[in-house]
Each structure stands twice: as C-alpha cells, then as structure tokens.
Enzyme design. Structure first.
Site, PDB file in Angstrom:
ATOM      1  N   ASN A 194       6.184   7.832  -0.026  1.00 29.58           N
ATOM      2  CA  ASN A 194       4.764   7.449  -0.010  1.00 29.58           C
ATOM      3  C   ASN A 194       4.199   8.035   1.286  1.00 29.58           C
ATOM      4  OD1 ASN A 194       3.087   4.204   0.287  1.00 29.58           O
ATOM      5  ND2 ASN A 194       2.271   6.154  -0.345  1.00 29.58           N
TER       6      ASN A 194
ATOM      7  N   ASN B 143      -7.322   5.249   0.655  1.00 30.42           N
ATOM      8  CA  ASN B 143      -6.526   5.749  -0.455  1.00 30.42           C
ATOM      9  C   ASN B 143      -6.912   7.186  -0.800  1.00 30.42           C
ATOM     10  OD1 ASN B 143      -4.763   3.646  -0.893  1.00 30.42           O
ATOM     11  ND2 ASN B 143      -6.030   2.654  -2.449  1.00 30.42           N
TER      12      ASN B 143
ATOM     13  N   ASN C 239      -3.463  -3.512  -7.876  1.00 31.48           N
ATOM     14  CA  ASN C 239      -2.220  -2.750  -7.875  1.00 31.48           C
ATOM     15  C   ASN C 239      -1.307  -3.349  -8.944  1.00 31.48           C
ATOM     16  OD1 ASN C 239      -2.503  -1.020  -5.296  1.00 31.48           O
ATOM     17  ND2 ASN C 239      -2.984  -3.068  -4.570  1.00 31.48           N
TER      18      ASN C 239
ATOM     19  N   GLU D  13      -0.559   2.308  -8.099  1.00 33.53           N
ATOM     20  CA  GLU D  13      -1.339   1.892  -6.937  1.00 33.53           C
ATOM     21  C   GLU D  13      -2.816   2.222  -7.147  1.00 33.53           C
ATOM     22  OE1 GLU D  13      -1.009   2.228  -2.070  1.00 33.53           O
ATOM     23  OE2 GLU D  13       0.400   3.319  -3.352  1.00 33.53           O
ATOM     24  N   ARG D  14      -3.674   1.230  -6.958  1.00 33.41           N
ATOM     25  CA  ARG D  14      -5.101   1.459  -7.164  1.00 33.41           C
ATOM     26  C   ARG D  14      -5.592   2.558  -6.225  1.00 33.41           C
ATOM     27  NH1 ARG D  14      -8.406  -3.368  -3.916  1.00 33.41           N
ATOM     28  NH2 ARG D  14      -7.120  -3.203  -2.058  1.00 33.41           N
TER      29      ARG D  14
ATOM     30  N   CYS E 292       5.761   1.615  -2.762  1.00 35.93           N
ATOM     31  CA  CYS E 292       4.612   0.816  -2.331  1.00 35.93           C
ATOM     32  C   CYS E 292       5.153  -0.402  -1.602  1.00 35.93           C
ATOM     33  CB  CYS E 292       3.758   0.403  -3.526  1.00 35.93           C
ATOM     34  SG  CYS E 292       2.355  -0.651  -3.099  1.00 35.93           S
ATOM     35  N   GLY E 293       4.933  -0.456  -0.295  1.00 33.75           N
ATOM     36  CA  GLY E 293       5.470  -1.547   0.507  1.00 33.75           C
ATOM     37  C   GLY E 293       4.883  -2.897   0.144  1.00 33.75           C
TER      38      GLY E 293
ATOM     39  N   CYS F 105      -1.312  -1.568   3.709  1.00 31.45           N
ATOM     40  CA  CYS F 105      -0.338  -0.591   3.208  1.00 31.45           C
ATOM     41  C   CYS F 105       0.964  -0.825   3.961  1.00 31.45           C
ATOM     42  CB  CYS F 105      -0.833   0.837   3.400  1.00 31.45           C
ATOM     43  SG  CYS F 105       0.338   2.074   2.776  1.00 31.45           S
ATOM     44  N   GLY F 106       1.959  -1.356   3.251  1.00 35.77           N
ATOM     45  CA  GLY F 106       3.220  -1.689   3.899  1.00 35.77           C
ATOM     46  C   GLY F 106       3.980  -0.479   4.393  1.00 35.77           C
ATOM     47  N   ASN F 107       4.079   0.570   3.569  1.00 40.04           N
ATOM     48  CA  ASN F 107       4.803   1.764   3.999  1.00 40.04           C
ATOM     49  C   ASN F 107       4.137   2.418   5.204  1.00 40.04           C
ATOM     50  OD1 ASN F 107       6.884   1.697   2.066  1.00 40.04           O
ATOM     51  ND2 ASN F 107       5.562   2.636   0.536  1.00 40.04           N
TER      52      ASN F 107
ATOM     53  N   HIS G  48      -2.319  -7.727  -6.020  1.00 35.06           N
ATOM     54  CA  HIS G  48      -1.263  -7.217  -6.891  1.00 35.06           C
ATOM     55  C   HIS G  48      -1.108  -8.101  -8.119  1.00 35.06           C
ATOM     56  CE1 HIS G  48       0.706  -4.135  -4.280  1.00 35.06           C
ATOM     57  NE2 HIS G  48       0.092  -4.831  -3.331  1.00 35.06           N
TER      58      HIS G  48
ATOM     59  N   GLY H   3       3.540  -3.618  -2.692  1.00 34.84           N
ATOM     60  CA  GLY H   3       4.012  -3.915  -4.032  1.00 34.84           C
ATOM     61  C   GLY H   3       5.400  -4.524  -4.018  1.00 34.84           C
TER      62      GLY H   3
ATOM     63  N   ASN I  40      -3.501  -7.111   0.169  1.00 35.40           N
ATOM     64  CA  ASN I  40      -4.250  -6.460  -0.906  1.00 35.40           C
ATOM     65  C   ASN I  40      -3.793  -7.061  -2.234  1.00 35.40           C
ATOM     66  OD1 ASN I  40      -1.745  -5.254  -1.069  1.00 35.40           O
ATOM     67  ND2 ASN I  40      -2.464  -3.177  -0.803  1.00 35.40           N
TER      68      ASN I  40
END
Length: 269
Positions: free
Chosen positions: A13, A65, A182, A200-201, A209-210, A74-76, A151, A212, A149
């Site tokens: 990602n 995005n 998401n 991912e939206r 997706c972190g 955004c986790g990643n 999910h 996610g 965010n």
C-alpha cells in the site's frame, strides 16, 4: 517551486509523503492530489501524505486518497510516517490523535478506540452495527465500525472467492453510507488468524489496508471468532492487531522507504 517527496509503502500500500513541517506547501486541492497520485501521468500512489505542524500533537498527518479526496485515517501510512520520523510521536489526524513508535522493520501504532454506534460510523439511519440487517449479493449481515475512518466487515467461508472488484464499489457508494465506506471481506484461518481483502474507498482494491485490518480484527474479536492478538493476512503481507474490549487498537507491522525525488509543483497545479 521544487517539492521533495519520499515514496514509501506498507505491505505494498504505497504513499507519496510530502514533509511540510518546516516549509509550507501551496494550497492543496483534490485535483492536485489526484494528479500526483496518478500512476501514468503523476508520481503514482494509493495515498498522498502531507506532514504539517500541529498545536495539538507533535505534528499533523493529512491523507489524500488516489481520487484526491481527503480522508481521516490510514494505518499503513501511519507506520510509514513512524519509520520516517524515527522516534515515538503523537500525530494529529482528521480521525483523531494517534500514537506511533518505530519498531524493528516497521512500526507499532496506537490507533485509538473503535466506535460502534451507528451515527459514529456513520450510517444513514439507526441499526444494530454488530449484525446489520442488510446484504449485497452473497454478502450479508456485516458489522460496521469506525477506527478513525468507516469500515464494513463481512465474514465468509473463503475471502479469496469473493469478487470484491465487482461488489466493492457498489457497497462503497450505497446510500446507507453517507461518507462512503471501506469494504472488508474476511475468512477465519485459525483462532488468531484472519485472511482479508479490502476495497478501499477512493482507491479500489488494495494490497493492504491497516485500518481495514484493525476494523476486521476488532469485529472478529467482538464476534468471538478470533482472539487477540490477531494475525491478519492481506495480499501484501501480514499485520498484527491487538485489542481488548473498551481499549484502543494496537497495530504492528512493516513499513519501507522505496526512494526519494522531487517535482515541480506547477506541473500538477
């Protein structure tokens, strides 16, 4: 104006990181972010990350995005920023303040406390977010969670068998989700192991997706089908998610710097 950037990724990602903590950037629009993210005519990335000064934390992280829309978390990218920053830090995001810390080969991030109420996800109207009475094709009865965010999570027998490229955009843009959503499809591979695919939206299918992984691990723990810490396997690799009822989510995994470069701002404005 020549702008330096760092290209980074977390499990594939990928991000274009612009560090504006000392030198401010010109105003960023959705169109500029989308042009930079374009993989044919721009630098190319899933998200553009902008670091800025913050009065509330050590610094601020803004997330755009690939479609140019600014999002909350955004986790990643958080792990990538931890690697770039080099020391533990509190970071302001649109989804709340997170705490990150470099770890061997990547980072560990405190992603905050998940939210389960329908209006915190948000949904368009009230319903039980732990067992939603809705469905799309073969996907039904999901769980909805906000982890910075929004999910929605579906558990199926075989996540690899679901055509998420087809159903993902339908669910993402359903009127039930006023801020879009998401979409996560997961299957249980063991008592502490999940297999996950994410639409991912604003991005589409992603290798990882972190947030996610965080949302899906929390959902599995709440349903009693997994125990913490959970190993989440995505197409790009594995993340470890730890969570206890009432507490914050701890995500641990790799991050990588790919290369550095620069570009002319006017080429994208």
């Amino acid at each position: 104006m020549r702008i330096p950037f760092i290209k980074m990724h977390g499990l594939g990602n990928d991000f274009v990181v612009l560090d504006a903590r000392e030198t401010a950037l010109p105003a960023i629009t959705d169109a500029i972010a989308a042009r930079i993210a374009d993989r044919r005519e721009g630098i190319g990335c899933d998200q553009m990350i902008v670091l800025e000064p913050s009065d509330a934390a050590d610094f601020k992280m803004r997330i755009f995005n690939a479609d140019g829309g600014e999002v909350e978390a955004c986790g990643n990218a958080s792990r990538a920023v931890a690697l770039l920053h080099g020391t533990a830090a509190r970071v302001e995001t649109a989804g709340g303040t997170i705490a990150l810390e470099p770890a061997e080969g990547g980072a560990s991030v405190d992603m905050g406390v998940p939210k389960f109420k329908w209006d915190a996800v948000p949904l368009a109207y009230a319903m039980d977010t732990a067992n939603m009475p809705v469905g799309w094709d073969d996907l039904d009865a999901p769980m909805a969670i906000n982890v910075g965010n929004p999910h929605v999570i579906f558990f199926v027998d075989d996540a690899d068998a679901i055509n998420l490229a087809a159903i993902g955009p339908v669910i993402e843009t359903d009127p039930l989700f006023p801020e879009r959503i998401n979409v996560n499809v997961a299957s249980v591979a063991g008592e502490d192991h999940l297999t996950l695919h994410v639409w991912e939206r604003g991005v589409g299918l992603t290798r990882a997706c972190g947030t996610g992984a965080c949302a899906t691990a929390v959902a599995a723990i709440r349903k009693g089908i997994a125990r913490s810490p959970v190993n989440v396997t995505l197409p790009g690799g594995d993340l470890t998610i730890a969570w206890e009822q009432g507490g914050s989510i701890r995500m641990t995994g790799p991050a990588t710097e790919a290369y550095r470069g620069s570009f002319e701002w006017d080429d994208y404005s």
